[in-house]
Design an enzyme around this catalytic site. Structure first.
Site, PDB file in Angstrom:
ATOM      1  N   ASP A 225      49.771  45.107  28.624  1.00 12.46           N
ATOM      2  CA  ASP A 225      48.874  46.060  29.290  1.00 12.46           C
ATOM      3  C   ASP A 225      47.838  46.601  28.306  1.00 12.46           C
ATOM      4  OD1 ASP A 225      51.046  47.251  28.018  1.00 12.46           O
ATOM      5  OD2 ASP A 225      51.538  48.647  29.634  1.00 12.46           O
ATOM      6  N   ASP A 249      47.926  33.092  31.581  1.00 12.79           N
ATOM      7  CA  ASP A 249      47.121  32.739  32.750  1.00 12.79           C
ATOM      8  C   ASP A 249      46.180  33.891  33.102  1.00 12.79           C
ATOM      9  OD1 ASP A 249      46.329  31.320  35.116  1.00 12.79           O
ATOM     10  OD2 ASP A 249      47.633  32.653  36.258  1.00 12.79           O
ATOM     11  N   ASP A 253      41.706  34.429  32.254  1.00 17.95           N
ATOM     12  CA  ASP A 253      40.632  34.691  33.226  1.00 17.95           C
ATOM     13  C   ASP A 253      39.966  36.039  32.926  1.00 17.95           C
ATOM     14  OD1 ASP A 253      41.467  32.325  34.632  1.00 17.95           O
ATOM     15  OD2 ASP A 253      40.868  33.232  36.537  1.00 17.95           O
TER      16      ASP A 253
HETATM   17  P1  NAD Z   1      38.798  29.922  41.124  1.00 14.56           P
HETATM   18  O1  NAD Z   1      38.876  29.907  39.630  1.00 14.56           O
HETATM   19  O2  NAD Z   1      38.564  28.631  41.806  1.00 14.56           O
HETATM   20  O3  NAD Z   1      37.605  30.919  41.550  1.00 14.56           O
HETATM   21  C1  NAD Z   1      37.575  32.283  41.148  1.00 14.56           C
HETATM   22  C2  NAD Z   1      36.109  32.772  41.181  1.00 14.56           C
HETATM   23  O4  NAD Z   1      35.405  32.134  40.094  1.00 14.56           O
HETATM   24  C3  NAD Z   1      35.373  32.379  42.452  1.00 14.56           C
HETATM   25  O5  NAD Z   1      34.440  33.404  42.718  1.00 14.56           O
HETATM   26  C4  NAD Z   1      34.637  31.106  42.057  1.00 14.56           C
HETATM   27  O6  NAD Z   1      33.483  30.853  42.820  1.00 14.56           O
HETATM   28  C5  NAD Z   1      34.302  31.379  40.591  1.00 14.56           C
HETATM   29  N1  NAD Z   1      34.191  30.169  39.786  1.00 14.56           N
HETATM   30  C6  NAD Z   1      35.201  29.353  39.372  1.00 14.56           C
HETATM   31  N2  NAD Z   1      34.704  28.345  38.635  1.00 14.56           N
HETATM   32  C7  NAD Z   1      33.375  28.524  38.549  1.00 14.56           C
HETATM   33  C8  NAD Z   1      32.320  27.810  37.919  1.00 14.56           C
HETATM   34  N3  NAD Z   1      32.517  26.697  37.185  1.00 14.56           N
HETATM   35  N4  NAD Z   1      31.046  28.290  38.061  1.00 14.56           N
HETATM   36  C9  NAD Z   1      30.813  29.397  38.763  1.00 14.56           C
HETATM   37  N5  NAD Z   1      31.761  30.128  39.381  1.00 14.56           N
HETATM   38  C10 NAD Z   1      33.048  29.684  39.281  1.00 14.56           C
HETATM   39  O7  NAD Z   1      40.099  30.652  41.622  1.00 14.56           O
HETATM   40  P2  NAD Z   1      40.756  30.761  43.090  1.00 14.56           P
HETATM   41  O8  NAD Z   1      39.698  30.945  44.105  1.00 14.56           O
HETATM   42  O9  NAD Z   1      41.826  31.754  42.942  1.00 14.56           O
HETATM   43  O10 NAD Z   1      41.446  29.332  43.312  1.00 14.56           O
HETATM   44  C11 NAD Z   1      40.867  28.254  44.061  1.00 14.56           C
HETATM   45  C12 NAD Z   1      41.820  27.075  44.002  1.00 14.56           C
HETATM   46  O11 NAD Z   1      41.897  26.566  42.664  1.00 14.56           O
HETATM   47  C13 NAD Z   1      43.247  27.400  44.410  1.00 14.56           C
HETATM   48  O12 NAD Z   1      43.752  26.314  45.121  1.00 14.56           O
HETATM   49  C14 NAD Z   1      43.962  27.565  43.071  1.00 14.56           C
HETATM   50  O13 NAD Z   1      45.351  27.356  43.158  1.00 14.56           O
HETATM   51  C15 NAD Z   1      43.266  26.495  42.264  1.00 14.56           C
HETATM   52  N6  NAD Z   1      43.303  26.627  40.792  1.00 14.56           N
HETATM   53  C16 NAD Z   1      43.369  25.472  40.059  1.00 14.56           C
HETATM   54  C17 NAD Z   1      43.284  25.509  38.680  1.00 14.56           C
HETATM   55  C18 NAD Z   1      43.360  24.227  37.885  1.00 14.56           C
HETATM   56  O14 NAD Z   1      43.214  23.144  38.429  1.00 14.56           O
HETATM   57  N7  NAD Z   1      43.588  24.280  36.593  1.00 14.56           N
HETATM   58  C19 NAD Z   1      43.078  26.735  38.036  1.00 14.56           C
HETATM   59  C20 NAD Z   1      42.999  27.899  38.803  1.00 14.56           C
HETATM   60  C21 NAD Z   1      43.082  27.837  40.197  1.00 14.56           C
HETATM   61  C1  IPM Z   2      45.497  27.662  35.464  1.00 14.76           C
HETATM   62  C2  IPM Z   2      45.769  27.764  36.937  1.00 14.76           C
HETATM   63  C3  IPM Z   2      47.152  27.253  37.265  1.00 14.76           C
HETATM   64  C4  IPM Z   2      48.156  28.159  36.587  1.00 14.76           C
HETATM   65  C5  IPM Z   2      47.493  27.178  38.744  1.00 14.76           C
HETATM   66  C6  IPM Z   2      46.467  26.426  39.518  1.00 14.76           C
HETATM   67  C7  IPM Z   2      48.849  26.617  38.950  1.00 14.76           C
HETATM   68  O1  IPM Z   2      45.570  29.056  37.391  1.00 14.76           O
HETATM   69  O2  IPM Z   2      45.520  26.548  34.919  1.00 14.76           O
HETATM   70  O3  IPM Z   2      45.241  28.705  34.840  1.00 14.76           O
HETATM   71  O4  IPM Z   2      48.484  29.221  37.134  1.00 14.76           O
HETATM   72  O5  IPM Z   2      48.611  27.802  35.519  1.00 14.76           O
HETATM   73 MN    MN Z   3      44.765  30.399  35.940  1.00 10.16          MN
END
Ligand code: NAD
Ligand code: IPM
Ligand code: MN
Length: 355
Positions: A225, A249, A253
């Site tokens: 935290d 994770d 972000d």
């Molecule tokens: P996300 O990271 O896809 O999006 C979160 C926010 O960030 C959204 O507003 C999106 O538009 C923005 N964003 C993400 N990448 C961007 C980029 N390159 N440029 C500009 N804006 C960007 O997170 P989410 O919406 O929670 O998840 C969407 C899907 O992706 C879900 O199915 C989730 O499980 C999956 N996911 C996959 C991975 C991975 O493959 N490593 C990582 C995280 C989430």
């Molecule tokens: C990441 C993603 C993944 C995680 C999801 C998509 C399973 O958020 O690579 O950070 O939580 O590890």
């Molecule tokens: Mn993640």
């Protein structure tokens, strides 16, 4: 030219994944003549679309190709509507690739690049650290194994001595190698919740035992935290952070939010003899297919991949071209994290600045 090729698997993924991997592969194509060996790519299906089409997120043969490749470039995967009977998402590859191939170290650099407008009044150089996320245990050890019913479910957070030892030493080694280039540190901050959870106290104990073998590396411990606040208020204090899977994770972000968005954040998943590289973010379905995504995360993931292949000059050239395109204003990022003139324009600007 050395005739041995680098074998690189490519997983385009879902949502913005295909447009991002396409951008990174244009960069790779332009670099090919400068590499010590040519890169040969093999495309693999994986993700939510693959699950919908075949009933599995990735075939065993494709996983085997990742295992045998010199490195893999992966786009984001997953679509929130594609779910397993237990309610969790069906199209994710973390369990299959990270646990399946024992890729225990998830390395997530967070670096503010020149020219990027952010919510924080930070300058380049003030945010430049790496989160080392333990990638095979922690709370994610419960993936697919939660027990319960529709009134109560338990997901178990698992920390092992061996898992803690290897990630601690990975982070301590990384701090040493970063110090050689940054002139800062070496310094590792352990982030945990050892005030509350016994598992995290074991993680901390093993970290400190191993840190004793690295007297040249400064170490400190922060509760998660407090770390979340410090990542926003004093990001310059961090060099290498090592932490449990789910904390890593979330905090990675958060780090992305301080440098213009997760679209600037690459990550590498490393095991003993296998690795894959991807953006840290997801498939961003709301902006997919609109030429809006920031391609920098995927292009910097390519840079990490090139370093892994031993192509450090090419990796450096990629990073320099990205920084130049941002610094000279050719690429500007809007407050929502998307490039003002689109994905393709941003990619062309990087290509034009590649030596
Ligand atoms: P996300 O990271 O896809 O999006 C979160 C926010 O960030 C959204 O507003 C999106 O538009 C923005 N964003 C993400 N990448 C961007 C980029 N390159 N440029 C500009 N804006 C960007 O997170 P989410 O919406 O929670 O998840 C969407 C899907 O992706 C879900 O199915 C989730 O499980 C999956 N996911 C996959 C991975 C991975 O493959 N490593 C990582 C995280 C989430
Ligand atoms: C990441 C993603 C993944 C995680 C999801 C998509 C399973 O958020 O690579 O950070 O939580 O590890
Ligand atoms: Mn993640």
């Amino acid at each position: 030219m050395n005739q041995r090729a680098h074998h690189v698997a490519v997983i385009p993924g879902d949502g913005i994944g295909p447009e991002l991997t396409e951008a990174a592969l244009l960069v790779l194509d332009q670099l090919q003549p400068s590499l010590s060996a040519p890169v040969k790519t093999t495309f693999l299906d994986g993700g939510a679309g693959t699950y919908q089409a075949t009933g599995e997120a990735m075939s065993a043969a494709a996983v085997d190709t990742v295992r045998r490749s010199d490195a893999t470039l992966k786009g984001p995967v997953g679509l929130p509507g594609v779910r397993l009977p237990d309610g969790t998402e069906a199209g994710l590859l973390g369990g299959i690739l990270r646990n399946g191939l024992d890729l225990y170290a998830n390395v997530r650099p967070v670096r503010l690049l020149p020219g990027v407008a952010t919510r924080l009044a930070a300058k380049p150089g003030e945010i430049d650290y790496v989160i080392v996320r333990e990638n095979t245990e922690g709370l994610y050890a419960a993936r697919g194994k939660g027990v319960g019913n529709d009134r109560a479910v338990a997901d178990t957070l698992l920390i092992t001595r061996e898992g803690s030892r290897r990630i601690a030493r990975f982070a301590l080694d990384l701090a040493r190698s970063r110090a050689a280039t940054t002139g800062k540190g070496p310094r590792v901050t352990l982030v945990d919740k050892a005030n509350v959870l016994r598992s995290m106290y074991l993680f901390r104990t093993v970290f400190l035992e191993n840190a004793a073998d690295y007297p040249d590396v400064q170490t400190d411990c922060l509760y998660a935290d407090a770390a979340a606040q410090a990542l926003v208020m004093n990001p310059e204090q961090f060099d290498v952070i090592v932490t449990e899977n789910m904390l890593g994770d979330i905090l990675s972000d958060l780090g992305g939010g301080t440098i213009g968005g997760v679209g600037f954040c690459p990550g590498g998943n490393y095991g003993v003899d296998c690795a894959y590289f991807e953006p840290i973010h997801g498939s961003a379905p709301a902006i997919a297919g609109q030429d809006r995504a920031n391609p920098v995360s995927q292009i910097l993931a390519l840079a990490m991949l090139l370093d892994h292949l031993g192509e450090a000059p090419a990796a450096g050239a990629v990073r320099a071209a990205v920084s130049a395109a941002l610094a000279d204003g050719a690429v500007t990022i809007t407050p929502d994290g998307t490039p003002a003139n689109g994905t393709r324009h941003a990619t062309r600007a990087v290509l034009a600045r590649l030596g």
